[in-house]
Scaffold this active site. Sequence first.
Site, PDB file in Angstrom:
ATOM      1  N   VAL B  78       0.847  -1.186   0.000  1.00  0.00           N
ATOM      2  CA  VAL B  78       0.000   0.000   0.000  1.00  0.00           C
ATOM      3  C   VAL B  78       0.884   1.238   0.000  1.00  0.00           C
ATOM      4  O   VAL B  78       1.801   1.346   0.811  1.00  0.00           O
ATOM      5  CB  VAL B  78      -0.908   0.001   1.261  1.00  0.00           C
ATOM      6  CG1 VAL B  78      -1.795   1.220   1.293  1.00  0.00           C
ATOM      7  CG2 VAL B  78      -1.735  -1.274   1.325  1.00  0.00           C
ATOM      8  N   CYS B  79       0.602   2.175  -0.909  1.00  0.00           N
ATOM      9  CA  CYS B  79       1.387   3.417  -0.965  1.00  0.00           C
ATOM     10  C   CYS B  79       1.196   4.182   0.341  1.00  0.00           C
ATOM     11  O   CYS B  79       0.079   4.555   0.704  1.00  0.00           O
ATOM     12  CB  CYS B  79       0.949   4.278  -2.146  1.00  0.00           C
ATOM     13  SG  CYS B  79       1.697   5.918  -2.105  1.00  0.00           S
ATOM     14  N   VAL B  80       2.290   4.440   1.036  1.00  0.00           N
ATOM     15  CA  VAL B  80       2.218   5.039   2.380  1.00  0.00           C
ATOM     16  C   VAL B  80       1.658   6.457   2.335  1.00  0.00           C
ATOM     17  O   VAL B  80       0.860   6.845   3.197  1.00  0.00           O
ATOM     18  CB  VAL B  80       3.598   4.975   3.086  1.00  0.00           C
ATOM     19  CG1 VAL B  80       4.657   5.761   2.334  1.00  0.00           C
ATOM     20  CG2 VAL B  80       3.496   5.456   4.523  1.00  0.00           C
TER      21      VAL B  80
END
Lengths: 88, 130
Positions: B78-80
């Site tokens: 998941v893109c932080v």
Amino acid sequence: MKTLFILNNPTNLSACLEAIAKEDALLLIEDAVIIARKNIEYKHISLFALKEDLIARGINNTDASWELINYGKFVELTLAFDKSVTWL
Amino acid sequence: MATFSLLITANPYSNQGQYSALEFTKAVLEAGHIIKRIFFYADGVLVANRLNCPPADELNLTKSWAKLAIEKDIELTVCVTAALKRGIVNQAEAERNALTSESIDPAFELSGLGQLTEAMLASDRLVTFG
């Protein structure tokens, strides 16, 4: 470079077609499968539509120019073309 | 045998993209291919929220992804940056941002866009669902 164009929104069809070249193909998924009721006759490109999404929408009168495929064939198509572009 | 990665930007509750991606992933595995990584970006990250409570008669996409990831040993990344904006945090980010709790489902992992680039380089195909 052969490209598989994946379209999920019927309103984006014309813009997507502008980017398609002769050796490319178009795959309709999700709401875009509604397009498969007509023959769009474009540059003789191969035309595919995801059967599961057609069934989910009660569409059973597709034009013969569209090949109806399942997810397994969808996977095969992504490998048969050099790359896929999902037209969002 | 080919290696696939997926990029998912679809909002889990606005359109069908997450479901399509889930079905595509299953078909990839059934055909004997490998899933290198599934990268969630933009509104796609919303599916990683462990506090999602969809109605019992609807498909729970968070649990569906988590189950598949555990069974098939798939990386759900998941893109932080996209996640933090939407309240999806792990323990470290919760502490750093003085939040009361973490909210990410344990099957998902926060990471950076570099992981998307690496997945593209290490896979035969990248397929996007938005």
